[in-house]
Design a protein around this motif. Structure first.
Motif, PDB file in Angstrom:
ATOM      1  N   CYS A 174       1.044  -1.158   0.086  1.00  0.00           N
ATOM      2  CA  CYS A 174      -0.249   0.160  -0.048  1.00  0.00           C
ATOM      3  C   CYS A 174       1.003   1.352  -0.075  1.00  0.00           C
ATOM      4  CB  CYS A 174      -0.978   0.187   1.017  1.00  0.00           C
ATOM      5  SG  CYS A 174      -2.100   1.102   1.163  1.00  0.00           S
ATOM      6  N   ALA A 175       2.229   1.113   1.014  1.00  0.00           N
ATOM      7  CA  ALA A 175       2.948   2.282   0.983  1.00  0.00           C
ATOM      8  C   ALA A 175       3.835   2.701  -0.478  1.00  0.00           C
ATOM      9  CB  ALA A 175       3.808   2.146   1.712  1.00  0.00           C
ATOM     10  N   LEU A 176       3.870   1.342  -0.691  1.00  0.00           N
ATOM     11  CA  LEU A 176       4.579   2.035  -2.865  1.00  0.00           C
ATOM     12  C   LEU A 176       3.417   2.149  -3.485  1.00  0.00           C
ATOM     13  CD1 LEU A 176       5.983  -2.053  -2.255  1.00  0.00           C
ATOM     14  CD2 LEU A 176       8.016   0.743  -1.955  1.00  0.00           C
ATOM     15  N   TYR A 177       2.213   1.507  -3.138  1.00  0.00           N
ATOM     16  CA  TYR A 177       1.062   2.294  -4.433  1.00  0.00           C
ATOM     17  C   TYR A 177       1.036   3.905  -3.870  1.00  0.00           C
ATOM     18  CZ  TYR A 177      -3.773   2.790  -5.905  1.00  0.00           C
ATOM     19  OH  TYR A 177      -4.334   3.768  -7.263  1.00  0.00           O
ATOM     20  N   LEU A 178       1.006   3.754  -3.032  1.00  0.00           N
ATOM     21  CA  LEU A 178       0.629   5.836  -2.553  1.00  0.00           C
ATOM     22  C   LEU A 178       1.720   6.946  -3.297  1.00  0.00           C
ATOM     23  CD1 LEU A 178      -0.283   5.796   1.095  1.00  0.00           C
ATOM     24  CD2 LEU A 178      -1.684   6.002  -0.584  1.00  0.00           C
ATOM     25  N   ALA A 179       3.412   5.564  -3.445  1.00  0.00           N
ATOM     26  CA  ALA A 179       4.328   6.421  -3.327  1.00  0.00           C
ATOM     27  C   ALA A 179       4.193   6.385  -5.410  1.00  0.00           C
ATOM     28  CB  ALA A 179       5.986   5.883  -3.391  1.00  0.00           C
ATOM     29  N   VAL A 180       3.780   5.406  -6.121  1.00  0.00           N
ATOM     30  CA  VAL A 180       3.579   5.286  -7.350  1.00  0.00           C
ATOM     31  C   VAL A 180       2.674   6.183  -7.609  1.00  0.00           C
ATOM     32  CG1 VAL A 180       3.040   4.122  -9.260  1.00  0.00           C
ATOM     33  CG2 VAL A 180       4.283   3.565  -7.793  1.00  0.00           C
ATOM     34  N   ARG A 181       1.496   6.357  -7.233  1.00  0.00           N
ATOM     35  CA  ARG A 181       0.272   7.710  -7.369  1.00  0.00           C
ATOM     36  C   ARG A 181       1.058   9.027  -7.139  1.00  0.00           C
ATOM     37  NH1 ARG A 181      -3.313   6.769  -9.814  1.00  0.00           N
ATOM     38  NH2 ARG A 181      -5.006   8.382  -8.702  1.00  0.00           N
ATOM     39  N   ASP A 182       2.504   9.308  -6.561  1.00  0.00           N
ATOM     40  CA  ASP A 182       2.537   9.904  -6.445  1.00  0.00           C
ATOM     41  C   ASP A 182       3.880  10.691  -7.663  1.00  0.00           C
ATOM     42  OD1 ASP A 182       0.933  11.682  -4.861  1.00  0.00           O
ATOM     43  OD2 ASP A 182       2.286  11.838  -3.354  1.00  0.00           O
ATOM     44  N   GLY A 183       3.469   9.761  -8.641  1.00  0.00           N
ATOM     45  CA  GLY A 183       5.698   9.673  -9.781  1.00  0.00           C
ATOM     46  C   GLY A 183       6.452   9.012  -8.924  1.00  0.00           C
ATOM     47  N   TYR A 184       6.409   8.491  -8.525  1.00  0.00           N
ATOM     48  CA  TYR A 184       7.953   8.016  -8.167  1.00  0.00           C
ATOM     49  C   TYR A 184       7.737   6.599  -8.003  1.00  0.00           C
ATOM     50  CZ  TYR A 184       8.747  12.589  -5.136  1.00  0.00           C
ATOM     51  OH  TYR A 184       9.057  13.710  -4.662  1.00  0.00           O
ATOM     52  N   GLN A 185       9.235   6.139  -7.783  1.00  0.00           N
ATOM     53  CA  GLN A 185       8.699   4.325  -8.547  1.00  0.00           C
ATOM     54  C   GLN A 185       9.332   3.658  -6.566  1.00  0.00           C
ATOM     55  OE1 GLN A 185      12.401   5.183 -10.723  1.00  0.00           O
ATOM     56  NE2 GLN A 185      11.599   3.788 -12.074  1.00  0.00           N
ATOM     57  N   GLY A 186       9.328   2.459  -6.176  1.00  0.00           N
ATOM     58  CA  GLY A 186       9.003   1.830  -5.283  1.00  0.00           C
ATOM     59  C   GLY A 186      10.130   1.137  -5.059  1.00  0.00           C
TER      60      GLY A 186
END
Length: 780
Positions: free
Chosen positions: A396-408
């Motif tokens: 879920c945290a990785l998904y939030l990062a991706v939604r903001d344009g970042y990679q995880g």
């Protein structure tokens, strides 16, 4: 290659720390001259000359030499400030009566009598500070010593009296017994005995006053004492060893308790006991002042002062430990990424799951998202038992990062675990249009290059992998969140390579650690605990059996195999040795092939390569065989849903937390699972310990019990955690005080990351002197 200016700064830091630490030649391993003899000193011949013979200089000479060297580093063209050298090396003068000595004064300045400094140095005590903080390891109440007429047989007691008679006898060849009759202040008499210790006889002259500790043997009305500890008491020092609560110190032959008490007393009288904690902090945390604490530890007036002292000095141990942990790395506080971490995105992620988050998962996710929304870099440890749902929270945290344009990125310690995480992430994120990739060493060069290219160009959103993620040719387009699984299995440098771009960091561990230990071993991380399992999970049934019932245990294993299930059998090592490990595992496998001829049996052990281990586990997961005999290499992360039985041979050789981890390898599917503990040793203590694991499936309850039984140094992974020896601390019971010390350490560093404020000069100096790490000293 470093520039001269960079080398100058690298040399200036330890030399400045040496000056701030009182010129003890202890900041740098091997001494200042060793530092200058390294390549770091080559560009600065004038500095090397200024500090030549540093070890032989006295305190003021060292200070002058250091100041001259630092001046040269600040201005390379300045004339060399040569130190004034004494013609001969003389011992520093002892302190005059009433004179105050600095805490870093050499021990020779304390008037401890002929050879006193040498005795203290033999115990590792070199300064006044060292003596003040060499606390007694226990205290004896000698205010009212017992009446021997009331003492029970076998009881351990301390008595005081005068020698009125002594004799020597040899009841048989090679045995020498010394008998002394002691008259106690009440007029009673006790016979004290030493076996084969002729060297104590010179202390047993008639008329000598002794304090003896030992076990009582009663023979009718007469009392005999088997002596374990002897102190002689001279008239001048009566008040330090009798009639009060008395400290007993760690010592060695030739260094008496009376001498150590006298040294501590003189240090307390001579040292300025200025407090490094301001009064408002002491008031907030209910701490006594430092002077009261040090006097109360060495010479308590009563139990209340001893308790106050113990509480304050324990708090200080944790405070300096937490400061040290929080200061590790290049900066005390790092700027990180700032994420939106929107609630609607969390709801979207949860809506795509085949289950709902537990309350514990929601609480931990809230803590994570608070960190992600902050400007500061997240550094958080998520602990949770096997099956508690850590990976779903991380996803879920990785998904939030991706939604903001970042990679995880998610880094795991083994390829099999990395592939397992990859499969889970695809399941969680694939339906949300998140592109998930895998990067492991076993991939072909072509596949590896293709994945590296996609990562660099931002064509992959989340990457699961092993150490392959931190190879030099891996470049992320915009890494925002790094998740590290089982962090303690990676080296410091490995972790730092992944974190070079300062992403937010989430560390996961399936090894339950007591909160007190986690706050110290992972002091640089915030702590979140998922302490709830999802509903519907069937608890693993655990049974403790003696080795005499081994045949029945394996009969049960065979019944499970006939029903289509699989089983693990784990063998314990007597010692860490790859050859013995191989022999133990293969021998057990051969035995089981005889006992269970129907079962298809294979072996897994530490001498195999990573690829070989993965191949065996892949075959086991595919049900190519039924029974896997293994050493503890299967302890973490292996997921074989069809395996329903875990048999642990010689279970008494494992810690409780490790047994719990091994048990967690089964119960991964929907079928009822079982763990059989076979104990080869049947003592009452062993049975009581193993009954804890038989009766509980809560990893945190088990870890707390393990900590109480075995101590922090024995729990897996903590020997390498950097925790120093804590003299007074009790990790099994100190959670509250650790949290208070951590709160204060974070408050201090949030307002003054380098401890530069004048009111913190004592705290800074104490922190420098308590640390043995050169790199750490350089931080401040």
């Amino acid at each position: 290659m470093a520039t001269v200016a960079e080398l100058r700064e690298k040399l200036r830091r330890p030399l400045s720390a040496e000056l701030a630490g009182g010129c003890q030649n202890r900041v740098v391993a091997g001494g200042v001259e060793r530092l200058l003899a390294s390549p770091l000193g080559n560009p600065f011949p004038k500095v090397r000359e200024a500090l030549r013979g540093y070890a032989e200089l006295d305190g003021p000479e060292r200070e002058a030499a250091l100041r001259g060297a630092l001046a040269l580093l600040a201005d390379p063209d300045a004339p060399k400030a040569a130190p004034k050298r004494a013609a001969t090396r003389t011992a520093p003068p002892t302190a005059a009566p009433g004179e105050r000595l600095p805490l870093d004064a050499e021990i020779a300045r304390l008037d401890t009598g002929p050879g006193g400094a040498r005795k203290l140095q033999s115990l590792g005590l070199h300064t006044v500070r060292d003596v003040l903080h060499a606390y007694p390891h226990r205290h004896e109440d000698r205010r009212a010593l017992p009446d021997l007429s009331e003492v029970e047989d076998g009881q351990k007691v301390t008595v005081e009296g005068r020698v009125v008679a002594k004799s020597r006898r040899s009841p048989k060849p090679g045995m020498q017994i010394l008998d002394v009759t002691l008259e106690t202040p009440s007029g009673g008499r006790v016979k004290a005995t030493w076996f084969n210790q002729p060297w104590v006889e010179k202390q047993l002259r008639e008329g000598a006053r002794l304090v003896l500790t030992g076990r009582v043997k009663r023979f009718g009305r007469s009392v005999q004492l088997g002596v374990e500890h002897l102190e002689t008491v001279d008239g001048a020092q009566d008040s330090l060893s009798t009639g009060r609560i008395v400290g007993v110190y760690d010592s060695k032959d030739g260094v008496s308790q009376e001498f150590l008490r006298r040294a501590a007393h003189r240090a307390l009288l001579a040292a300025p006991l200025d407090d490094y904690l301001p009064a408002h902090w002491r008031q907030k945390y209910a701490l006594t002042d430092l002077g009261d604490a040090l006097w109360g530890m060495h010479y308590p007036a009563d139990e209340a002062q001893l308790a106050r002292a113990n509480h304050r000095l324990r708090f200080d141990e944790y405070l300096f430990l937490e400061l040290r942990m929080l200061l590790q790395g290049e900066d005390a506080v790092l700027e990180g990424k700032r994420f939106g971490a929107k609630s609607e995105d969390i709801h979207t992620f949860e809506g795509a799951l085949p289950f709902r988050f537990t309350n514990a998962q929601r609480r931990v996710l809230l803590e994570i998202t608070d960190d992600m929304r902050s400007d500061r870099q997240m550094a958080r440890l998520v602990q949770g038992d096997v099956g508690s749902g850590k990976t779903a929270v991380a996803a879920c945290a990785l998904y939030l990062a991706v939604r903001d344009g970042y990679q995880g990125a998610l880094m795991a310690p083994t390829e099999i675990l990395a592939r397992q995480h990859y499969a889970n992430l695809v399941g969680y994120l694939g339906k949300l249009d998140v592109r998930v990739g895998l990067l492991i060493g076993a991939m072909t060069p072509k596949a590896k290059l293709e994945m590296q290219t996609r990562i660099a160009e931002g064509d992959v959103d989340v990457v699961a992998g092993t150490q392959a993620l931190i190879q030099e040719n891996v470049r992320f387009d915009n890494l925002g969140l790094a998740v590290v699984d089982e962090e303690h299995r990676f080296g410091v440098q490995q972790r730092r390579r992944l974190l070079a771009g300062r992403p937010d960091v989430l560390v996961m561990s399936a090894t339950p650690i007591p909160r007190s230990l986690a706050l110290t071993a992972y002091g640089d991380l915030e702590l979140s605990i998922i302490d709830e399992l999802p509903p519907g999970r069937t608890p693993i049934e655990t049974k403790l059996v003696q080795d005499t019932a081994r045949q029945q245990a394996y009969g049960f294993v065979m019944r499970q195999i006939r029903e289509g299930r699989q089983a693990f059998v784990v063998t314990a090592l007597i010692e860490e040795n790859d050859t013995l490990e191989l022999l133990a595992a293969t021998q057990l496998a051969d035995d089981l092939k005889t006992i269970l001829p129907e079962a298809r049996t294979e072996v897994l052990h530490g001498k195999m390569s990573a690829a070989e281990k993965d191949h065996v586990m892949d075959r086991f997961r595919a049900h190519d065989f039924d029974l896997l005999v293994s050493t503890t290499v299967i302890e973490v992360g292996v997921d074989v849903p069809n395996a329903t039985v875990m048999v642990i041979e010689n279970a008494e050789r494992f810690g409780l937390a490790q047994l719990h981890q091994l048990r967690g390898r089964v119960g991964r599917g929907s079928a009822q699972s079982y763990c059989v503990l076979i104990a080869g040793e049947h003592s009452k203590k062993t049975r009581q310990r193993l009954k804890i694991i038989e009766g509980s499936t809560d990893g945190f309850v088990i870890a707390e019990a393990d900590l109480k039984l075995r101590g922090p140094g024995e729990i897996r992974g903590t020997r390498q955690s950097g925790i120093p020896d804590l003299r007074l601390a009790d990790l099994a019971n100190d959670t509250q005080i650790i949290e208070q010390a951590r709160e204060l350490a974070k408050h201090i560093l949030a307002h003054d990351p380098k401890l530069e404020h004048p009111r913190l000069q004592y705290l800074r100096s104490e922190l420098q002197n308590r640390s043995q790490s050169v790199a750490y000293r350089e931080v401040i």
